[in-house]
Motif scaffolding. Sequence first.
Motif, short mmCIF file in Angstrom:
data_model
loop_
_atom_site.label_atom_id
_atom_site.label_comp_id
_atom_site.label_asym_id
_atom_site.label_seq_id
_atom_site.Cartn_x
_atom_site.Cartn_y
_atom_site.Cartn_z
N ILE A 13 0.84 -1.20 0.00
CA ILE A 13 0.00 0.00 0.00
C ILE A 13 0.87 1.26 0.00
O ILE A 13 0.58 2.23 -0.70
N GLN A 14 1.96 1.24 0.76
CA GLN A 14 2.86 2.39 0.78
C GLN A 14 3.57 2.58 -0.55
O GLN A 14 3.86 3.71 -0.96
N GLU A 15 3.88 1.49 -1.25
CA GLU A 15 4.47 1.61 -2.58
C GLU A 15 3.49 2.25 -3.56
O GLU A 15 3.89 3.08 -4.38
N VAL A 16 2.22 1.89 -3.47
CA VAL A 16 1.20 2.53 -4.30
C VAL A 16 1.14 4.03 -3.99
O VAL A 16 1.04 4.87 -4.90
N PHE A 17 1.23 4.37 -2.71
CA PHE A 17 1.23 5.78 -2.31
C PHE A 17 2.41 6.52 -2.93
O PHE A 17 2.25 7.62 -3.48
N LEU A 18 3.59 5.94 -2.85
CA LEU A 18 4.77 6.59 -3.42
C LEU A 18 4.67 6.74 -4.93
O LEU A 18 5.10 7.76 -5.50
N ILE A 19 4.08 5.75 -5.59
CA ILE A 19 3.90 5.85 -7.04
C ILE A 19 2.92 6.97 -7.38
O ILE A 19 3.14 7.76 -8.31
N LEU A 20 1.82 7.08 -6.61
CA LEU A 20 0.86 8.16 -6.85
C LEU A 20 1.48 9.53 -6.64
O LEU A 20 1.23 10.46 -7.41
N VAL A 21 2.30 9.67 -5.60
CA VAL A 21 2.97 10.95 -5.35
C VAL A 21 3.93 11.27 -6.49
O VAL A 21 3.98 12.41 -6.99
N ALA A 22 4.70 10.27 -6.94
CA ALA A 22 5.65 10.50 -8.02
C ALA A 22 4.94 10.89 -9.31
O ALA A 22 5.39 11.80 -10.03
N VAL A 23 3.84 10.24 -9.62
CA VAL A 23 3.10 10.57 -10.84
C VAL A 23 2.49 11.96 -10.73
O VAL A 23 2.52 12.75 -11.68
N LYS A 24 1.96 12.29 -9.56
CA LYS A 24 1.35 13.61 -9.36
C LYS A 24 2.40 14.72 -9.51
O LYS A 24 2.16 15.74 -10.16
N VAL A 25 3.57 14.52 -8.94
CA VAL A 25 4.60 15.55 -8.98
C VAL A 25 5.27 15.62 -10.36
O VAL A 25 5.50 16.70 -10.90
#
Length: 139
Positions: A13-25
């Motif tokens: 779940i934390q990896e999904v969070f980091l991917i979402l942050v990276a894509v957003k930024v």
Amino acid sequence: MKLHACVSHIVLIQEVFLILVAVKVDKGHFWNWFLVFTPAWITNLLLLIPIIYETVLIVRWGREVVQARSSPKPKSPQFIGLYFALLLCKIAVEVLICLKKQNFPSISTYYIFLPVSVALLALLIGSVIITCDMLNIRR
């Protein structure tokens, strides 16, 4: 569920969070920051469930039953209170970061790090109290 299975789910779940942050930024998507932080809040919910369970056990049956039920290390009410305070500070930081990034750029970074300071203070005080309790030092 075994401990390693729970940990692997939380890591996923934390990896999904980091991917979402990276894509957003990186890509500049117009997603809401609260949507990006949803996996982090799912993790917070998964961490909150055992805290609520242990609290209900302590309130319902008392500290002695919880210590007798626990296998290697009994969880004291101080530990559970400390976990709860730290989790609340973590949620507060996440909400403040979302607010700053989304709608309120006037929020100072000082206010974002204020819950971090409170968490560190709670950790310091909690560890002193728990250490005194473990060493049977009377206050």
